[in-house]
Design a protein around this motif. Structure first.
Motif, PDB file in Angstrom:
ATOM      1  N   ARG A 110       0.790  -1.195   0.042  1.00  0.00           N
ATOM      2  CA  ARG A 110       0.014   0.005  -0.118  1.00  0.00           C
ATOM      3  C   ARG A 110       0.872   1.469  -0.139  1.00  0.00           C
ATOM      4  O   ARG A 110       0.274   2.445   0.023  1.00  0.00           O
ATOM      5  CB  ARG A 110      -0.931   0.044   1.266  1.00  0.00           C
ATOM      6  N   LEU A 111       2.265   1.117  -0.046  1.00  0.00           N
ATOM      7  CA  LEU A 111       2.893   2.388   0.408  1.00  0.00           C
ATOM      8  C   LEU A 111       3.663   2.674  -1.266  1.00  0.00           C
ATOM      9  O   LEU A 111       3.776   1.646  -2.089  1.00  0.00           O
ATOM     10  CB  LEU A 111       4.047   2.014   1.303  1.00  0.00           C
ATOM     11  N   PRO A 112       3.917   3.752  -1.504  1.00  0.00           N
ATOM     12  CA  PRO A 112       4.820   4.168  -2.675  1.00  0.00           C
ATOM     13  C   PRO A 112       6.238   3.796  -2.519  1.00  0.00           C
ATOM     14  O   PRO A 112       6.947   4.721  -2.449  1.00  0.00           O
ATOM     15  CB  PRO A 112       4.557   5.591  -2.733  1.00  0.00           C
ATOM     16  N   ILE A 113       6.560   2.425  -2.364  1.00  0.00           N
ATOM     17  CA  ILE A 113       7.846   2.211  -2.355  1.00  0.00           C
ATOM     18  C   ILE A 113       7.910   1.283  -3.514  1.00  0.00           C
ATOM     19  O   ILE A 113       7.331   0.026  -3.804  1.00  0.00           O
ATOM     20  CB  ILE A 113       8.281   1.181  -0.986  1.00  0.00           C
ATOM     21  N   GLU A 114       8.978   1.595  -4.499  1.00  0.00           N
ATOM     22  CA  GLU A 114       8.845   1.100  -5.533  1.00  0.00           C
ATOM     23  C   GLU A 114      10.336   0.173  -5.899  1.00  0.00           C
ATOM     24  O   GLU A 114      11.391   0.543  -5.090  1.00  0.00           O
ATOM     25  CB  GLU A 114       8.755   2.123  -6.796  1.00  0.00           C
ATOM     26  N   PRO A 115      10.364  -0.676  -6.804  1.00  0.00           N
ATOM     27  CA  PRO A 115      11.536  -1.313  -6.966  1.00  0.00           C
ATOM     28  C   PRO A 115      12.765  -0.640  -7.340  1.00  0.00           C
ATOM     29  O   PRO A 115      13.775  -1.135  -7.214  1.00  0.00           O
ATOM     30  CB  PRO A 115      11.208  -2.451  -8.364  1.00  0.00           C
ATOM     31  N   ASP A 165      25.726  -5.857   2.487  1.00  0.00           N
ATOM     32  CA  ASP A 165      25.164  -7.036   3.230  1.00  0.00           C
ATOM     33  C   ASP A 165      25.587  -6.481   4.751  1.00  0.00           C
ATOM     34  O   ASP A 165      24.819  -6.864   5.682  1.00  0.00           O
ATOM     35  CB  ASP A 165      26.029  -8.216   3.167  1.00  0.00           C
ATOM     36  N   TYR A 166      26.371  -5.417   4.841  1.00  0.00           N
ATOM     37  CA  TYR A 166      26.344  -5.102   6.443  1.00  0.00           C
ATOM     38  C   TYR A 166      26.654  -3.490   6.418  1.00  0.00           C
ATOM     39  O   TYR A 166      27.564  -3.140   5.760  1.00  0.00           O
ATOM     40  CB  TYR A 166      27.430  -5.873   7.176  1.00  0.00           C
ATOM     41  N   LEU A 167      26.195  -2.893   7.334  1.00  0.00           N
ATOM     42  CA  LEU A 167      26.515  -1.415   7.770  1.00  0.00           C
ATOM     43  C   LEU A 167      26.274  -1.035   8.915  1.00  0.00           C
ATOM     44  O   LEU A 167      25.470  -1.990   9.551  1.00  0.00           O
ATOM     45  CB  LEU A 167      26.086  -0.401   6.556  1.00  0.00           C
ATOM     46  N   GLN A 168      26.802  -0.412   9.599  1.00  0.00           N
ATOM     47  CA  GLN A 168      26.830  -0.029  11.107  1.00  0.00           C
ATOM     48  C   GLN A 168      25.688   1.141  11.257  1.00  0.00           C
ATOM     49  O   GLN A 168      25.153   0.858  12.601  1.00  0.00           O
ATOM     50  CB  GLN A 168      28.105   0.516  11.512  1.00  0.00           C
ATOM     51  N   GLU A 169      25.430   1.915  10.378  1.00  0.00           N
ATOM     52  CA  GLU A 169      24.365   2.885  10.710  1.00  0.00           C
ATOM     53  C   GLU A 169      23.193   2.654   9.820  1.00  0.00           C
ATOM     54  O   GLU A 169      23.369   2.122   8.774  1.00  0.00           O
ATOM     55  CB  GLU A 169      24.830   4.318  10.298  1.00  0.00           C
ATOM     56  N   PRO A 170      22.058   2.902  10.323  1.00  0.00           N
ATOM     57  CA  PRO A 170      20.871   2.373   9.609  1.00  0.00           C
ATOM     58  C   PRO A 170      20.776   3.495   8.398  1.00  0.00           C
ATOM     59  O   PRO A 170      20.863   4.703   8.578  1.00  0.00           O
ATOM     60  CB  PRO A 170      19.698   2.842  10.543  1.00  0.00           C
ATOM     61  N   ASP A 171      20.637   3.022   7.304  1.00  0.00           N
ATOM     62  CA  ASP A 171      20.427   3.780   5.957  1.00  0.00           C
ATOM     63  C   ASP A 171      19.007   3.712   5.450  1.00  0.00           C
ATOM     64  O   ASP A 171      18.216   3.152   6.115  1.00  0.00           O
ATOM     65  CB  ASP A 171      21.455   3.463   4.816  1.00  0.00           C
ATOM     66  N   VAL A 172      18.767   4.408   4.264  1.00  0.00           N
ATOM     67  CA  VAL A 172      17.530   4.500   3.779  1.00  0.00           C
ATOM     68  C   VAL A 172      16.760   3.136   3.579  1.00  0.00           C
ATOM     69  O   VAL A 172      15.585   2.927   3.721  1.00  0.00           O
ATOM     70  CB  VAL A 172      17.357   5.606   2.573  1.00  0.00           C
ATOM     71  N   PHE A 173      17.616   2.137   3.098  1.00  0.00           N
ATOM     72  CA  PHE A 173      17.147   0.886   2.872  1.00  0.00           C
ATOM     73  C   PHE A 173      16.624   0.265   4.199  1.00  0.00           C
ATOM     74  O   PHE A 173      15.323  -0.250   4.197  1.00  0.00           O
ATOM     75  CB  PHE A 173      18.208   0.122   2.216  1.00  0.00           C
ATOM     76  N   HIS A 174      17.541   0.024   4.889  1.00  0.00           N
ATOM     77  CA  HIS A 174      16.923  -0.583   6.336  1.00  0.00           C
ATOM     78  C   HIS A 174      15.471   0.072   6.811  1.00  0.00           C
ATOM     79  O   HIS A 174      14.867  -0.168   7.436  1.00  0.00           O
ATOM     80  CB  HIS A 174      18.087  -0.388   7.192  1.00  0.00           C
ATOM     81  N   ASP A 175      15.810   1.327   6.915  1.00  0.00           N
ATOM     82  CA  ASP A 175      14.812   2.328   7.734  1.00  0.00           C
ATOM     83  C   ASP A 175      13.493   2.318   6.754  1.00  0.00           C
ATOM     84  O   ASP A 175      12.433   2.349   7.533  1.00  0.00           O
ATOM     85  CB  ASP A 175      15.460   3.716   8.015  1.00  0.00           C
ATOM     86  N   VAL A 176      13.598   2.361   5.740  1.00  0.00           N
ATOM     87  CA  VAL A 176      12.192   2.718   4.616  1.00  0.00           C
ATOM     88  C   VAL A 176      11.767   1.467   4.347  1.00  0.00           C
ATOM     89  O   VAL A 176      10.699   0.897   4.478  1.00  0.00           O
ATOM     90  CB  VAL A 176      12.554   3.514   3.571  1.00  0.00           C
ATOM     91  N   PHE A 177      12.689   0.268   3.890  1.00  0.00           N
ATOM     92  CA  PHE A 177      12.170  -0.718   3.479  1.00  0.00           C
ATOM     93  C   PHE A 177      11.873  -1.847   4.789  1.00  0.00           C
ATOM     94  O   PHE A 177      10.810  -2.509   4.743  1.00  0.00           O
ATOM     95  CB  PHE A 177      13.167  -1.719   2.754  1.00  0.00           C
ATOM     96  N   GLY A 178      12.572  -1.581   5.529  1.00  0.00           N
ATOM     97  CA  GLY A 178      12.525  -2.559   7.050  1.00  0.00           C
ATOM     98  C   GLY A 178      11.448  -2.009   7.578  1.00  0.00           C
ATOM     99  O   GLY A 178      10.477  -2.832   8.332  1.00  0.00           O
ATOM    100  N   HIS A 179      11.521  -0.675   8.033  1.00  0.00           N
ATOM    101  CA  HIS A 179      10.699  -0.369   9.416  1.00  0.00           C
ATOM    102  C   HIS A 179       9.126   0.473   8.658  1.00  0.00           C
ATOM    103  O   HIS A 179       8.259   0.410   9.314  1.00  0.00           O
ATOM    104  CB  HIS A 179      11.246   0.855   9.916  1.00  0.00           C
ATOM    105  N   VAL A 180       9.258   1.097   7.691  1.00  0.00           N
ATOM    106  CA  VAL A 180       8.192   1.942   7.330  1.00  0.00           C
ATOM    107  C   VAL A 180       6.931   0.886   6.954  1.00  0.00           C
ATOM    108  O   VAL A 180       5.841   1.320   7.465  1.00  0.00           O
ATOM    109  CB  VAL A 180       8.369   2.668   6.294  1.00  0.00           C
ATOM    110  N   PRO A 181       6.999  -0.374   6.480  1.00  0.00           N
ATOM    111  CA  PRO A 181       5.750  -1.041   6.143  1.00  0.00           C
ATOM    112  C   PRO A 181       4.941  -1.327   7.474  1.00  0.00           C
ATOM    113  O   PRO A 181       3.803  -1.336   7.468  1.00  0.00           O
ATOM    114  CB  PRO A 181       6.438  -2.110   5.225  1.00  0.00           C
TER     115      PRO A 181
END
Ligand code: HBI
Ligand code: FE
Length: 292
Positions: A66-71, A126-142
């Motif tokens: 339902r979110l505007p999260i696109e490939p 595969d690994y990073l220390q700080e949360p980036d836009v992929f972790h935060d938006v893909f992971g949390h926002v849905p």
């Protein structure tokens, strides 16, 4: 702080790389993402979307749809916020990366999710220390589209400000870690992922459900508050909710008496199993043994 990112995205950093605004927000400056940065998003997105059917919980899949999260492009926070606001009253705001605890809690308490503005480099998929836009938006926002999770994370913000005053932040942070970041839930007769740290990781999406190594234990609030965790590797234990709605009750509990009680007990190593645990599957620990 990476001054290159600062220059690229054109926000004004103050002394010591601290952004000029007191709440640490910066403009997302969506138009300034490079084709390479969008391509990194596309790689990560495709990889995760192939893994998540049957592994991610329905709430996640539903929120994503339902979110505007696109490939093929990094999402625009304003468009995300419009949809979120209509459904659960949340917004997404851009920050440079990790922000101080009190700033983080203040945002959550006001239903603003601080999301890393930057995206990881192509050699750090595969690994990073700080949360980036992929972790935060893909992971949390849905999950913020789910009313229960929406309320729970706001309650965590309030709880965080309070826990800081009570000197109990470590105990509360473990709850966040083992739910919002690395939580599993029973669904459709199996275990499914709802934690953002897992759904945004290709290897952990498989490991948490399929590896014989980690323990999978029924969620118990006081137990989780005592349990240390790994920040640099797969978890040794995952805690499983019977249903996502159980988070609602968690959001209502007064943690203060629990902090008193739990604070008197020893903390537990990340791989402990107690006689009182509701063991869903006992791990053989092999993955972590091979790594020491
Ligand atoms: N900042 N951007 C960002 N994202 C987080 O998840 C975050 C943070 N600052 C502090 C923090 N998390 C945690 O350590 C607290 O949940 C305790
Ligand atoms: Fe996170």
């Amino acid at each position: 702080m990476d001054t290159t990112a600062t220059a690229l995205h054109g926000w004004a950093a103050g002394e010591a790389g601290r952004p000029a605004s007191p709440d640490w927000t910066i403009p997302q400056n969506w138009a300034a993402y490079t084709p390479q940065e969008h391509a990194t998003w596309a790689t990560l997105y495709r990889r995760q979307m192939a893994l998540l059917p049957g592994r991610a919980c329905d709430a996640f899949v539903d929120g994503m749809r339902r979110l505007p999260i696109e490939p093929d492009r990094i999402p625009d926070f304003e468009r995300l916020s419009e949809v979120l606001m209509r459904h659960t009253g949340w917004q997404v705001v851009a920050v440079p990366g990790l922000v101080p605890d009190d700033v983080f809690f203040e945002h959550l308490a006001h239903r603003r999710f601080p999301a890393g503005q930057f995206i990881r480099r192509a050699d750090q998929l595969d690994y990073l220390q700080e949360p980036d836009v992929f972790h935060d938006v893909f992971g949390h926002v849905p999950m913020l589209m789910h009313p229960v999770m929406a309320d729970f994370i706001q309650a965590y913000g309030h709880g965080g400000l309070r826990a800081q005053r009570l000197g109990a932040l470590e105990m509360l942070a473990r709850v966040y870690w083992y739910t919002v970041e690395f939580g599993l839930v029973r669904e459709a007769g199996a275990l499914r992922i709802y934690g953002a740290g897992i759904v945004s990781s290709a290897s952990e999406s498989r490991f948490c459900l399929e590896s014989p190594s980690p323990h999978r234990l029924g969620f118990d609030l006081a137990r989780v508050m005592r349990t240390r965790y790994r920040i640099d590797d797969f978890q040794q234990t995952y805690f499983v909710l019977d249903r996502l709605e159980d988070l609602l009750r968690l959001a209502e509990i007064d943690f203060a008496p629990l902090y008193e009680q739990v604070g008197r007990l020893d903390t537990l190593p990340a791989d402990a199993v107690l006689p009182t645990d509701a063991v869903i599957s006992r791990g053989d620990g092999r993955y972590h043994q091979q790594r020491v």
